[in-house]
Scaffold this active site. Structure first.
Site, PDB file in Angstrom:
ATOM      1  CB  ILE A 136      -0.969   0.015   1.115  1.00  0.00           C
ATOM      2  CG1 ILE A 136      -1.794  -1.184   1.311  1.00  0.00           C
ATOM      3  CG2 ILE A 136      -1.767   1.290   1.186  1.00  0.00           C
ATOM      4  CD1 ILE A 136      -2.695  -1.368   2.510  1.00  0.00           C
TER       5      ILE A 136
ATOM      6  CG  ASN B 193      -0.419   3.173  10.481  1.00  0.00           C
ATOM      7  OD1 ASN B 193      -1.501   3.305  10.611  1.00  0.00           O
ATOM      8  ND2 ASN B 193       0.614   2.349  10.157  1.00  0.00           N
TER       9      ASN B 193
ATOM     10  CG  ASP C  40      -4.864  -1.855  12.927  1.00  0.00           C
ATOM     11  OD1 ASP C  40      -3.809  -2.080  12.565  1.00  0.00           O
ATOM     12  OD2 ASP C  40      -5.151  -2.092  14.424  1.00  0.00           O
TER      13      ASP C  40
ATOM     14  CD  GLU D 291       3.591  -0.730   5.001  1.00  0.00           C
ATOM     15  OE1 GLU D 291       4.506  -0.159   4.336  1.00  0.00           O
ATOM     16  OE2 GLU D 291       3.524  -1.491   5.974  1.00  0.00           O
TER      17      GLU D 291
END
Length: 444
Positions: free
Chosen positions: A319, A326, A335, A361
């Protein structure tokens, strides 16, 4: 002087009917001591059955539960270390306390010493595994003496496992011994009774013989099934369908109840095993396969390649700029994005493909029997789908894709490295694109 009557005179003085009844009468006199012996023998059998119902059966069930609880402790500790969450250690403590409570039930039995040994082993194991797991959680997998601590924890686990299994084995041995003793006592009783009746009453002997055969069949059935239970070879669909309301009937009923409980425990263990297997191969956050399962699938596909000369491909997905999610929105939002991302991959891939979370990720898709062209087509399809999705909170998001197709020389590590190199080139070249590592080691 009065003449003494001898037995022959007494016999001659009897009527024909009394003579006919004399043999049964004498037989009853001789059989009476046998009846006394039979009474006390049956009382002993009844006591054995009551002991089986009130003591051995619950202890056996408790021993099985302890082994299951130990497995749960090990899995909770593994989950704590893997997920870096100490809450799993608290769960393991609860299971350990249940084992201690179970071992307390052996305090007034013949297995008190074995239970105390198991309790000591449990305390040592719990102390060791708590320290080791907390060190790993706090310091990662590279702290000093991790190998020695891990080996000590494994040794303590094996010692505790052996103690619990030894306790279970001794109970099974006593059950087998009790059943065999019951079999021998009952056989002794029936054989001697058969001899007496055969010697004095032909008709009674015939009846006793028929009864004896029937009861012996029941006893043999009970002993055979009990031995299977003692060995652990139980057919859970089978029940003893013998109609009997005496002590043997109680044994039959006890065995059927015991099989029912074993069946229930077996189903619970099977369900727990299935759940543990799912936990072992599934990423807890996203619900897709984890790295352990992905390695297993790749190994399987490479073995299929060697045997059938087939192809397989990997897609490694990252990603784009996920760290920024984050840092900006927090890990809870991160998440949530990982869950949505995994769902998109599952919805848009083929039924024959496997998807899993490779780490952080990064996600991986394994494509069995798929060449480079097919892998590129699927990767491009997924890339465009992801770019169209409006993710919760953060809106649009893209991903980079690295594709690699196995050759005859590739092993697991080289195939994954190729896909990783392709992914690195996709990210280095501006992200939101698909790059394939071709067979010459160049990018296309």
């Amino acid at each position: 002087m009065k003449k003494t009557k001898n037995p022959l005179h007494f016999y001659h003085s009897l009527s024909l009917l009394k003579k006919f009844l004399l043999a049964p009468a004498l037989g009853l006199v001789l059989v009476f001591p046998f009846y006394i012996f039979a009474f006390f023998s049956m009382k002993e059998i009844k006591n054995s059955v009551q002991e089986f119902n009130s003591e051995l059966n619950p202890l056996q069930e408790t021993a099985y539960n302890n082994i299951l609880l130990l497995e749960k402790i090990a899995n909770d500790v593994n989950s704590a270390v893997t997920a870096k969450e100490v809450e799993w250690i608290d769960s393991a403590k609860v299971h350990a306390q249940h084992i201690r409570e179970n071992l307390d039930t052996f305090s007034k039995s013949n297995y008190e010493k074995d239970a105390q040994d198991a309790l000591v082993a449990l305390n040592i194991y719990c102390k060791t595994i708590k320290n080791v797991s907390q060190k790993i959680i706090e310091n990662g997998n590279n702290y000093t003496n991790i190998e020695e601590d891990t080996q000590r924890a494994i040794a303590n686990y094996n010692t505790l496992d052996a103690s619990l299994k030894n306790l279970k084995f001794k109970i099974k041995q006593e059950i087998a011994t009790s059943v065999n003793s019951l079999y021998e006592n009952t056989n002794f009783l029936l054989l001697h009774g058969n001899f007496i009746f055969f010697a004095w009453f032909f008709l009674s002997t015939l009846i006793v013989f028929v009864v004896y055969r029937d009861i012996r069949y029941k006893i043999n059935t009970i002993v055979a099934d009990s031995r299977e239970i003692a060995k652990g070879d139980v057919d859970f669909q089978k029940r003893l369908c013998i109609v009997s309301y005496d002590e043997l009937g109680q044994i039959i009923k006890s065995i059927n109840v015991f099989i029912n409980k074993l069946h229930k425990n077996h189903e619970e263990l099977s369900a727990a095993k299935k759940e543990l297997e799912n936990l072992y191969i599934t990423d807890r956050l996203t619900g897709v396969y984890n790295r352990v399962k992905l390695d297993e699938i790749i190994d399987k596909e490479l073995k299929r390649r060697d045997r059938y000369d087939t192809l397989c491909s990997l897609i490694l997905i990252d990603i784009d700029y996920f760290k920024l999610v984050n840092d900006t929105h927090g890990h809870l939002v991160g998440d949530s994005i990982l869950k949505e991302f995994a769902a998109i991959l599952k919805e848009n891939m083929r039924d024959t493909d496997y998807v899993g979370r490779w780490g952080g990720e990064e996600f991986m898709i394994i494509l069995p029997q798929t060449d480079q062209s097919g892998a590129l087509s699927l990767a491009e399809h997924l890339r465009s789908k992801i770019a169209e999705v409006h993710f919760t909170t953060i809106g649009k998001k893209t991903a980079s894709f690295g594709v690699a197709t196995c050759t005859q020389k590739d092993d697991i590590q080289s195939l994954i490295d190729n896909a990783d190199k392709a992914l690195y080139r996709a990210k280095e070249s501006g992200r939101n694109q698909v790059v394939c590592y071709n067979r010459l080691g160049e990018f296309s």
